[in-house]
Design an enzyme around this catalytic site. Structure first.
Site, mmCIF file in Angstrom:
data_model
loop_
_atom_site.group_PDB
_atom_site.id
_atom_site.type_symbol
_atom_site.label_atom_id
_atom_site.label_comp_id
_atom_site.label_asym_id
_atom_site.label_seq_id
_atom_site.Cartn_x
_atom_site.Cartn_y
_atom_site.Cartn_z
ATOM 1 C CG ASP A 439 13.037 0.657 4.255
ATOM 2 O OD1 ASP A 439 12.612 0.724 2.973
ATOM 3 O OD2 ASP A 439 13.077 -0.305 4.955
ATOM 4 C CE LYS A 440 6.729 2.247 0.756
ATOM 5 N NZ LYS A 440 5.595 1.150 1.270
ATOM 6 C CG PHE A 599 11.185 -12.777 -4.060
ATOM 7 C CD1 PHE A 599 10.346 -11.922 -5.090
ATOM 8 C CD2 PHE A 599 11.825 -11.765 -3.080
ATOM 9 C CE1 PHE A 599 10.429 -10.657 -5.337
ATOM 10 C CE2 PHE A 599 11.779 -10.625 -3.471
ATOM 11 C CZ PHE A 599 11.382 -10.074 -4.308
ATOM 12 C CE LYS A 622 4.162 -15.336 -3.403
ATOM 13 N NZ LYS A 622 3.513 -15.770 -2.206
ATOM 14 N N GLY A 737 10.856 0.086 -2.784
ATOM 15 C CA GLY A 737 10.909 -0.653 -4.247
ATOM 16 C C GLY A 737 9.297 -0.876 -4.651
#
Length: 755
Positions: A439-440, A599, A622, A737
């Site tokens: 994962d980043k 979200f 947003k 993502g």
């Protein structure tokens, strides 16, 4: 005990897969469950309510009433992560051992050695095989015993359960569905709980889900306003609600249900569910109702049965042994055929005249060939060493206990965590890794988000230079002087905010060509979120608790731009706005929050519907640029094009981007839509899908006001680490993502790909 619980939770959650744990361990807890019912009795005064017959997809729980839940027969809270039980150890253990080709081969040899055709005594084969199996089974038993001890530690951990009007310390394994429990700070949730109340104001608590998803940032959970008062035991004993919710499942991030109390139906969401394995942080204690127990909790539903792991080396050994056996078989066939051909009575010294055994009877050469072949197989069996697997098993066991577990280079001093090998079966696999999937965010990066740049009304703001931009300039041969990195007097650098541009700081945005767009941009940052403020209500001392560091960074940016969010109630957010009416003016403005469209990974956006003090209804939104652009109103093409170019520049600089938009609503539009929203929110079936469909009805015809760019710097040593792994021939995949441009440039910066 807390350390033991944490360790056990990690054991249980390390095997996330999607298969349900077998029912073997559940049935064994049935007696304990019945005994606990007899000893503990019901919590509080029983109303003798019986769960109403519901559809199979609905679970009905009577809160604080064990007698009403008893007929349903919910599973107990005792868990088992062991591979074997007393009854299954021998048959299952022997099955695992005879999966190995060598053991199966020596079993065949041992059987042959008991026949009259064997030239050796059965003891020479049976005893070594028995010793090999014994050593292997002892090792399996030892490792499973450690799992059993961890199970006992977790099952016998204590939690406060409401009995009458006081809290009683009770082992986790005696918890039952419907019990009211109290969890103290830094404690672990013993089951999946419905969050009722908290010592924090506004019925919130902070939890850490690192044992479930690896995320170290705290998550916020909020109780229903209707249940905030059930904090003390005297008040909690009066709680008599009924929960109708989904059946147990392995989805960690979804939950649908309704709480029925005082003839009122209140919808429940994942915000009110506290999952087993999570821990309570920054909260003195919370009170909750047990909804799912034991192997029906979401974390245990994600746990697989303990797998039988076989390493690559072991599989290659099986192939090698098969090759040796083929060689052995060829030798035996040749020897047997030779014996059948050349055996003859003329060789008087063999004593073949008269009555002889079938194996040596020259008159029946076929029988001689067959029997001789089996004799030779037994005689040549030592070609395959029986001690091979035992030697490897002992070497692996010593590697785990003496080398890996005591390796100082694998010790993490900050958390006092040594390396721990839970099984010795896969030691050599560590040296054969070909691919790493990483994962980043939070793994390769610091997960410390800072508001760095923005674009408002088609104008870009922010003069800073990111590390990725500096690295790109260096690769292009452009030298960046230190003077270019100097910050202006208006620059502000605090947690979540690292911004430098005097044009919009300290009220200067009023002099920009697009002050109205700036005002809507800042209000969107200050209102469209689920952040909770903590501490004194001053810009210097307040702190923000957010579900993600991005949200905290955006709210911190609004504060520094003069729109200071400082208080939240269930229906209102308070914002201290500066320089809005005139330069230097400060006023506290309440915004009534009517709806929150949260979200998720499918929507990729978040929206709130709020009412201004003058009655104006506005939807602020947003989200990801592609999602927001799809929902913009027609027109204003120049600004859309310019903002798109700014987004590409931000992505090239390695920044995380979001688009901000709003829409004015009429009273009739909102009331018509809100009826559909309330119906969808109360639905027990496909609630998330229905909410998404309702959100689509209002999240359209938006007006774009700008976009944000947030920097998340790399962890120290990441480029060196990736370079070392690449030099070792390991291929690395980074999962993120982010936008494609952002991902590519970050890959360059951490030397994941060559320029």
């Amino acid at each position: 005990m807390s350390a033991r619980i944490k360790e056990m939770v990690r054991v249980a959650t390390a095997r996330l897969g999607g298969e349900q744990v077998g029912a073997g361990g559940v049935s064994s807890s049935g007696i304990a469950r019945r005994e606990s019912t007899a000893r503990l009795g019901g919590g509080g005064t029983s109303l003798r309510r019986q769960p109403q017959p519901m559809a199979p997809s609905v679970r009905t729980v009577c809160c604080n009433d064990r007698e009403a839940n008893a007929p349903v027969g919910y599973k107990g809270n005792s868990v088992s992560t062991t591979k074997y039980s007393i009854l299954t150890f021998l048959p299952k253990g022997l099955f695992e051992q005879f999966r190995r080709v060598a053991n199966l081969y020596f079993l065949m040899i041992s059987i042959l050695s008991t026949t009259p055709i064997s030239p050796v005594h059965p003891v020479t084969n049976v005893v070594p095989l028995s010793l090999v199996l014994l050593v292997s089974l002892i090792k399996e038993a030892f490792e499973d015993w450690k799992r059993f001890q961890n199970d006992m530690s977790i099952n016998n951990a204590h939690v406060d359960v409401l009995q009458g009007q006081c809290w009683e310390s009770t082992p986790w394994k005696r918890l039952q569905v419907g019990d009211i429990v109290r969890i103290k700070q830094d404690g672990y949730f013993p089951a999946d709980l419905l969050f009722l109340s908290s010592t924090n104001p506004d019925g919130i608590c902070y939890i850490e889900t690192a044992n479930l998803d690896g995320e170290t940032n705290l998550k916020i959970r909020k109780a229903l306003e209707k249940t905030w008062d059930y904090v003390i035991p005297e008040k909690a004993s009066e709680f008599k609600g009924e929960v109708q919710c989904e059946q147990p499942n392995n989805s960690l991030y979804t939950f649908t249900g309704n709480l029925i109390m005082d003839k009122q139906t209140i919808p429940l969401s994942p915000n009110q569910l506290l999952l087993r394995g999570c821990s309570l942080r920054n909260t003195e204690y919370i009170v909750g109702v047990v909804i799912f127990t034991g192997h029906e909790t979401k974390v245990m539903m994600n746990s697989m049965n303990v797998p039988s792991k076989r390493s690559t080396l072991e599989k290659k050994l099986d192939k090698l042994i098969l090759a040796l056996f083929a060689t052995l078989f060829t030798m035996c066939v040749i020897g047997a055929i030779g014996s059948g051909i050349f055996i003859n009575e003329k060789y008087f010294y063999l004593g073949l005249r008269g009555h002889v055994e079938d194996q040596f009877n020259p008159k029946n050469r076929f029988v001689v060939t067959i029997l001789t072949m089996f004799t030779l197989i037994t005689l040549y069996s030592t070609i395959i060493p029986i001690s091979l697997y035992v030697s490897i098993e002992m070497i692996k066991f010593i590697q785990c206990t003496q080398f890996i577990n005591n390796d100082l280079h694998m010790y993490h001093a900050e958390s006092n965590t040594p390396a721990l090998a839970r099984t010795s079966n896969l030691n050599e696999e560590l040296g054969q890794v070909e691919y790493i999937f990483s994962d980043k965010t939070g793994t390769l990066t610091r997960n410390l988000m800072e508001f760095f740049k923005c674009s408002i009304g088609g104008e870009m703001y922010g003069t800073g230079i990111t590390e990725i931009e500096k690295g790109g300039a260096e690769r292009a041969g452009i030298r960046i002087d230190d003077d270019e990195g100097k910050r202006s007097a208006n620059a502000v650098h605090e947690k979540g905010f690292n911004f430098d541009d005097a044009r919009i700081m300290r009220g200067a945005w009023r002099n920009e060509p697009n002050p109205e767009a700036c005002k809507e941009f800042f209000r969107c940052l200050a209102i469209c979120h689920t952040v909770l403020p903590e501490g004194e209500e001053t810009p210097e001392k307040i702190s923000y608790q957010a579900a993600s560091p991005d949200e905290a960074a955006l709210v911190s940016a609004a504060k520094n731009f003069g729109f200071f969010f400082y208080r939240r109630t269930p229906t209102t957010v308070m914002v201290r706005e500066s320089h809005v009416e005139r330069m230097g003016s400060i006023q506290d403005v309440p915004y009534e929050i009517l709806n929150v469209l949260e979200f998720n990974s499918t929507r990729k956006r978040q929206s709130v519907v709020c009412r201004f003090t003058n009655g104006r209804l506005v939807l602020y939104c947003k989200g990801a640029d592609n999602v927001v652009y799809e929902r913009l109103a027609d027109g204003n093409h120049d600004m859309k094009k310019i903002s798109r170019e700014h987004l590409e520049q931000f992505g090239s600089a390695g920044l995380r981007t979001l688009c901000l938009a709003y829409r004015d609503l009429s009273r009739e539009q909102y009331e018509s839509w809100n009826e559909k929203f309330v119906q969808a929110k109360s639905s027990l079936r496909d609630r998330d899908k229905k909410l998404d469909e309702v959100a689509e009805l209002i999240e359209k015809d938006l007006i774009l006001v700008g976009c944000t760019a947030i920097e998340d710097k790399l962890q120290e040593g990441v480029p060196t680490c990736i370079e070392t792994l690449s030099a070792a021939g390991i291929k690395i995949w980074v999962l993120t993502g982010d936008k494609m441009e952002t991902a590519i440039n970050i890959a360059y910066d951490m030397q994941h790909v060559a320029w």
